[in-house]
Design a protein around this motif. Sequence first.
Motif, PDB file in Angstrom:
ATOM      1  N   ALA A  85       0.730  -1.206  -0.225  1.00 21.57           N
ATOM      2  CA  ALA A  85       0.092   0.094   0.060  1.00 21.57           C
ATOM      3  C   ALA A  85       0.971   1.121  -0.119  1.00 21.57           C
ATOM      4  O   ALA A  85       1.763   1.205   0.693  1.00 21.57           O
ATOM      5  N   ALA A  86       0.674   1.927  -0.677  1.00 21.07           N
ATOM      6  CA  ALA A  86       1.347   3.288  -0.937  1.00 21.07           C
ATOM      7  C   ALA A  86       0.788   4.678  -0.921  1.00 21.07           C
ATOM      8  O   ALA A  86      -0.495   4.683  -1.506  1.00 21.07           O
ATOM      9  N   GLU A 115       4.175  10.732   6.481  1.00 24.18           N
ATOM     10  CA  GLU A 115       5.025  11.977   5.989  1.00 24.18           C
ATOM     11  C   GLU A 115       4.375  13.386   6.368  1.00 24.18           C
ATOM     12  O   GLU A 115       3.254  13.358   6.282  1.00 24.18           O
ATOM     13  N   GLY A 141       6.200   4.612   0.667  1.00 24.06           N
ATOM     14  CA  GLY A 141       5.754   3.753   1.802  1.00 24.06           C
ATOM     15  C   GLY A 141       6.618   3.118   2.772  1.00 24.06           C
ATOM     16  O   GLY A 141       7.551   3.972   2.780  1.00 24.06           O
ATOM     17  N   MET A 142       6.328   2.147   3.536  1.00 21.99           N
ATOM     18  CA  MET A 142       7.054   1.993   4.710  1.00 21.99           C
ATOM     19  C   MET A 142       7.604   0.548   4.242  1.00 21.99           C
ATOM     20  O   MET A 142       7.798  -0.071   5.635  1.00 21.99           O
ATOM     21  N   THR A 187      -3.446   3.816  -1.976  1.00 16.61           N
ATOM     22  CA  THR A 187      -4.354   3.787  -1.053  1.00 16.61           C
ATOM     23  C   THR A 187      -4.835   5.283  -0.661  1.00 16.61           C
ATOM     24  O   THR A 187      -5.926   5.359  -0.214  1.00 16.61           O
ATOM     25  N   ASN A 188      -4.041   6.273  -1.025  1.00 14.25           N
ATOM     26  CA  ASN A 188      -4.411   7.385  -0.601  1.00 14.25           C
ATOM     27  C   ASN A 188      -3.483   8.569  -1.215  1.00 14.25           C
ATOM     28  O   ASN A 188      -2.371   7.888  -1.745  1.00 14.25           O
ATOM     29  N   VAL A 225      -6.865   3.427   4.839  1.00 14.86           N
ATOM     30  CA  VAL A 225      -5.421   2.860   3.812  1.00 14.86           C
ATOM     31  C   VAL A 225      -5.927   1.423   3.707  1.00 14.86           C
ATOM     32  O   VAL A 225      -5.903   0.918   2.579  1.00 14.86           O
TER      33      VAL A 225
HETATM   34  N1  HPA Z   1       2.758   7.163   3.289  1.00 14.00           N
HETATM   35  C1  HPA Z   1       3.526   6.048   3.683  1.00 14.00           C
HETATM   36  N2  HPA Z   1       3.040   4.867   3.534  1.00 14.00           N
HETATM   37  C2  HPA Z   1       1.880   4.768   3.202  1.00 14.00           C
HETATM   38  C3  HPA Z   1       0.952   5.680   2.699  1.00 14.00           C
HETATM   39  C4  HPA Z   1       1.355   7.035   2.862  1.00 14.00           C
HETATM   40  O1  HPA Z   1       0.811   7.979   2.416  1.00 14.00           O
HETATM   41  N3  HPA Z   1      -0.195   5.253   2.515  1.00 14.00           N
HETATM   42  C5  HPA Z   1      -0.191   3.797   2.395  1.00 14.00           C
HETATM   43  N4  HPA Z   1       1.073   3.547   3.125  1.00 14.00           N
END
Ligand code: HPA
Length: 265
Positions: free
Chosen positions: A110-111, A186, A203-204, A227-228, A243
């Motif tokens: 997910a990012a 962030e 992402g993480m 996801t956002n 998310v």
């Molecule tokens: N930032 C970091 N990691 C994430 C995010 C984000 O906006 N959405 C899903 N994982």
Amino acid sequence: MLKDYKKRVKKSFKSLNLKGNISPKTAIILGSGLSAVKDSIDGTEIPFSKIKGFPAPTVKGHSGILKISDKVVVCAGRIHYYEGHSIDDVVLPIFLLSRLGVKNLIITNAAGGINPTYAAGELVLISDHINLTGCNPLIGINDDSLGPRFPDMSECYSKKLIEKALSIKPDLKQGVYAGLKGPSYETPAEVRMLQTIGADLVGMSTVNEVIAASYLGMNVIGISCVTNLAAGVTDERLDHAEVVEAGKKAGKELTELILKLLAEI
Ligand code: HPA
């Protein structure tokens, strides 16, 4: 470099209790809320908690199950650095997958979308990454029998696999993924910085796993589910539950893409 790699991986491998000569060539790692694919693939389920050496995941939406068949092995859930685990723990599943004989890795996450052309719910192929975690899983004494001391990272996301994905779904966008430690999302200023240095996604996870996989000679394809939109790209505040929910909604499309990819690799 994973300390006592051989001993640790041997223990984890043994605890899988596999019957016969199971050696899947492809692995899938499913990120936050993206576990739906697991149910479309046959295999034996083994909870991470039953695998020796695996710490249990602590985040909602990460079920922590390995599902294995002769063709494919799925990791639904992963080990994150922000959970307090060591970087050796984070990449242990990758070393285990390599021990199982895996050659192709489909890694998902997910990012947050930094690129303003992205929309929430969209799938994006990772073309490259920027490792901002401050870690590298290969630090330490190198085991030359596993991979080189200074591995080349110029194609850690396989161009061939990207082409295959594009032949399945030509409208997929591509982007550079910035991997941060987390767990806080962030700040808008950080997102502007990431945009300036060339990141499209944030992402993480993923980057340390991909470094390990590339070192071990795997062909990797990375798929982010946006996801956002990242902080500051819109006025909305970020919420983990949303998310996970957005990941679930994109699950059907991701499942279709992965099943088609599996048929081709
Ligand atoms: N930032 C970091 N990691 C994430 C995010 C984000 O906006 N959405 C899903 N994982």
